[in-house]
Enzyme design. Sequence first.
Site, short mmCIF file in Angstrom:
data_model
loop_
_atom_site.label_atom_id
_atom_site.label_comp_id
_atom_site.label_asym_id
_atom_site.label_seq_id
_atom_site.Cartn_x
_atom_site.Cartn_y
_atom_site.Cartn_z
N ARG A 220 -0.07 6.88 7.26
CA ARG A 220 0.06 7.02 5.81
C ARG A 220 -0.50 8.36 5.34
O ARG A 220 -0.13 8.86 4.27
CB ARG A 220 -0.73 5.90 5.10
CG ARG A 220 -0.21 4.50 5.35
CD ARG A 220 -0.89 3.53 4.40
NE ARG A 220 -0.78 2.15 4.83
CZ ARG A 220 0.25 1.36 4.57
NH1 ARG A 220 1.27 1.83 3.89
NH2 ARG A 220 0.28 0.12 5.00
N ASP B 199 7.67 2.98 -2.66
CA ASP B 199 7.82 4.07 -1.68
C ASP B 199 9.26 4.15 -1.17
O ASP B 199 9.87 5.21 -1.19
CB ASP B 199 6.83 3.92 -0.51
CG ASP B 199 6.87 2.55 0.14
OD1 ASP B 199 7.60 1.66 -0.33
OD2 ASP B 199 6.14 2.35 1.14
N ASP C 234 14.84 -0.76 0.67
CA ASP C 234 15.65 -0.98 1.85
C ASP C 234 16.67 -2.07 1.53
O ASP C 234 17.71 -1.78 0.95
CB ASP C 234 14.65 -1.40 2.95
CG ASP C 234 15.16 -1.15 4.34
OD1 ASP C 234 16.02 -0.29 4.52
OD2 ASP C 234 14.68 -1.83 5.26
N LYS D 190 0.82 -1.19 0.00
CA LYS D 190 0.00 0.00 0.00
C LYS D 190 0.86 1.25 0.00
O LYS D 190 0.40 2.34 -0.30
CB LYS D 190 -0.87 0.03 1.26
CG LYS D 190 -1.79 -1.13 1.45
CD LYS D 190 -2.48 -1.00 2.84
CE LYS D 190 -3.08 -2.30 3.23
NZ LYS D 190 -3.54 -2.29 4.64
N GLY D 191 2.14 1.09 0.37
CA GLY D 191 2.98 2.25 0.66
C GLY D 191 3.14 3.24 -0.49
O GLY D 191 3.22 4.44 -0.27
#
Length: 187
Positions: free
Chosen positions: A177, A112, A115, A56-57
């Site tokens: 968010r 988004d 990492d 969803k990010g």
Amino acid sequence: MSQATAAAGPVPEALPNIEFRVLLDSATLLHRVRELGTLISRDYSGKDLVMVAILKGAQIFACDLLREVSVPVVIDFISISRYKRSSETTGVRITRELEIDIRGRDVLIIEDIVDTGLTLDFLTRRLKQREPASVAICTLLDRPDLRLAEIPMRYVGFNVSEEFLVGYGLDYREQYRNLPFIAAIEV
Ligand code: IMP
Ligand code: MG
């Protein structure tokens, strides 16, 4: 200890002890999104661009970016979940599939934050099996210090350090968010 650290279950509605340290305010984000949109519009002119946003990010970033792209473009969403396969290894699986057929088209994955890179490494491989004309990556945030998988990044909004970030789509236990800025929190 902050409430956020102490909370094992759902996050309470109010987290008065959480401190947000704003790193990227709304104007800075939108300015950079506009620049990325300009670059993408230039690079994908005459192509068959499909933006694939990772839920969803990335949804807020993707929808702002979409409005800055001036060449023909379609958008679709894919959802991925990471799970522990054994004590050492992590697996990734697709939990919501694309609706659009990407075969022969120019796919731009919208993320988004990258990492370790394991999520995108998995997704890039899976999408390539569907024989698109090309696959490239656009991430709003990049944390290159923690990379485990080598993945080529075509567009990066900002490099960030190891702090945990929330806002503009990024969550902590599904919260925050909705913040219009990106902030670091202690977790
Ligand atoms: P990777 O597979 O390690 O690259 O995982 C990247 C994913 O982890 C992103 O799509 C985010 O969902 C999540 N993530 C990593 N860092 C943060 C953070 O600081 N805040 C919120 N989510 C994060
Ligand atoms: Mg994500």
